[in-house]
Scaffold this active site. Structure first.
Site, PDB file in Angstrom:
ATOM      1  N   ASN A   1    -144.723 -57.855  56.466  1.00 38.20           N
ATOM      2  CA  ASN A   1    -143.660 -57.125  55.777  1.00 38.20           C
ATOM      3  C   ASN A   1    -144.230 -55.821  55.250  1.00 38.20           C
ATOM      4  OD1 ASN A   1    -141.276 -56.433  54.279  1.00 38.20           O
ATOM      5  ND2 ASN A   1    -140.735 -58.585  54.209  1.00 38.20           N
ATOM      6  N   TRP A   2    -144.111 -55.562  53.955  1.00 45.12           N
ATOM      7  CA  TRP A   2    -144.523 -54.276  53.404  1.00 45.12           C
ATOM      8  C   TRP A   2    -146.024 -54.223  53.125  1.00 45.12           C
ATOM      9  CZ3 TRP A   2    -141.775 -57.900  50.549  1.00 45.12           C
ATOM     10  CH2 TRP A   2    -142.449 -58.482  49.483  1.00 45.12           C
TER      11      TRP A   2
ATOM     12  N   ASN B   1    -133.032 -52.156  56.933  1.00 42.31           N
ATOM     13  CA  ASN B   1    -132.003 -52.758  57.779  1.00 42.31           C
ATOM     14  C   ASN B   1    -130.643 -52.124  57.531  1.00 42.31           C
ATOM     15  OD1 ASN B   1    -132.562 -54.782  55.307  1.00 42.31           O
ATOM     16  ND2 ASN B   1    -130.367 -54.662  55.703  1.00 42.31           N
TER      17      ASN B   1
ATOM     18  N   ASP C   1    -132.336 -58.946  59.017  1.00 42.91           N
ATOM     19  CA  ASP C   1    -132.932 -58.406  57.796  1.00 42.91           C
ATOM     20  C   ASP C   1    -134.354 -57.897  58.011  1.00 42.91           C
ATOM     21  OD1 ASP C   1    -132.845 -57.667  55.103  1.00 42.91           O
ATOM     22  OD2 ASP C   1    -133.674 -59.567  54.409  1.00 42.91           O
TER      23      ASP C   1
END
Length: 391
Positions: free
Chosen positions: A243-244, A114, A157
């Site tokens: 997410n990751w 971000n 974010d």
């Protein structure tokens, strides 16, 4: 670089100096070795740095090229930073998950973090390239070949630091060298990895910040879904709909599998003035408030890359997940959850075949290997490594 036989240092290079461009420059990714080069990334997000990739000569450690995720004034993309206070110098875009490499195109693909500050973009008006994007660089020169920005002017974010999954698929009657991407912002994407052409975008979770995409693949934002002084409810929440955590594509089932959080939301608010950067401190803004309703749950999703449709969904016992997914040639999928659940699932229909509970959180990706003809699956949970034999 160490001699693998003796452990002796072959070369040792300092490639980042603390506080040179802000603060907290650090490595959080494994490097990629390609074409005689070692590709490394600055993964220091939310600390007032500019994300960068660099290529080192694999034999000497000498730097061959460096590319910054936030351009300087006058460089391509700098026009997307409309500010009067040099916001680009602390603009973010860190790369904290290892990207991918395609030897056929000689391109390396990385997702960027971000823009900074995270939750207040008033001092960095514009799209803020190349933050929250996937970028494709020529491995030999470090030149940008193409990019796609998932979340322009991101104030939620939503880092785009997911793993670029490269797959050759049939898409609309054509064979495509594709990139499959489930983003933290709740959207699933299919891009052409050679040209960067936008092929498909579709929600895989509840979203209220966009209504779809225009012909070029730019998200059509809902004007009222922005951080405000009063607070704005946004789906998905700050953690994102994924997410990751490692996804997986199976060439057997031709499905793309992701770990997901469903029905998450956060309330985003702004202060009276944009946050100021202070050396050595996190550069973010007002922390959002999560809205944890009773309908939040974690699941494994199977998506059809040609349509973006959900083929099946298997709920996990925990309401959240940080574990990756492994698919195998026998159409068995392995995954885990934050409450210690570890499962084997039929990759064709999502039916749970076997499960156990390891106790500590399963926040890693499974791996499989064979020894003397017998196949095993290993998973890290907490501070232990668990290995299971397959029959």
């Amino acid at each position: 670089a160490l001699n693998r036989d003796t452990g002796e240092i072959v070369w040792d290079k300092k490639v980042a100096v603390a506080n040179e461009f802000g603060n907290k420059e650090r490595f959080l990714t494994a490097p990629i070795a390609a074409e005689g080069k070692l590709i490394i990334a600055n993964g220091a997000g939310d600390g007032g740095t500019r994300g960068w990739l660099a290529a080192l000569d694999i034999n000497t450690g000498n730097e061959l090229w460096r590319w910054y995720a936030v351009p300087k004034p006058g460089e391509p993309g700098s026009e997307t930073w409309k500010d009067k206070n040099n916001a680009w110098t602390t603009g973010g875009g860190a790369m904290w998950v290892t990207g991918s490499y395609d030897p056929e195109t000689n391109l390396t693909y990385w997702g960027t973090g971000n823009a900074g500050p995270d939750w207040d973009g008033d001092a960095r008006l514009g799209d803020n390239l190349y933050s929250s994007s996937v970028i494709a660089l020529d491995v030999d020169t470090g030149k940008l070949k193409w990019h796609y920005q998932f979340s322009p002017h991101n104030e939620f974010d939503w880092d785009a630091t997911q793993i670029p999954v490269l797959a050759d698929i049939q898409f609309k009657g054509r064979q495509r060298k594709a990139m499959l991407w489930a983003n933290r912002n709740g959207m699933f994407y299919v891009l052409d990895r050679t040209s960067g052409e936008f092929l498909l975008g579709k929600p895989f979770a509840k979203v209220n910040w966009a209504t779809g995409f225009d012909e070029k693949g730019r998200p059509m934002r809902v004007p009222s879904i922005v951080p405000t002084k009063e607070g704005t409810l946004v789906f998905p929440g700050n953690q994102g709909a994924t997410n990751w955590y490692s996804p997986s594509f199976s060439p057997h089932t031709k499905l793309f599998y992701i770990p997901s959080w469903q029905n998450t939301s956060s309330i985003y608010s702004k202060g009276e003035a944009p946050p100021e950067f202070h050396q050595g401190q996190t550069f973010s803004g007002n922390f959002p408030r999560n809205q944890n309703g009773s309908d939040i749950y974690a699941s494994i999703l199977a998506l059809d890359p040609e349509t973006g449709d959900k083929k099946w969904e298997t709920k996990l016992s925990a309401i959240n997940t940080e574990g990756g997914i492994l698919t195998t040639a026998s159409d068995v999928l392995f995954a885990g959850g934050r409450d210690g659940q570890f499962i084997a699932v039929d990759a064709r229909d999502g039916k749970i075949l076997w499960e156990t509970n390891l106790g500590p959180s399963v926040s890693a990706s499974p791996m499989t290997f064979t020894v003397d003809g017998k196949q095993y699956v290993s998973i890290q949970g907490g501070t232990s490594l668990y290995t299971f034999g397959l029959r």
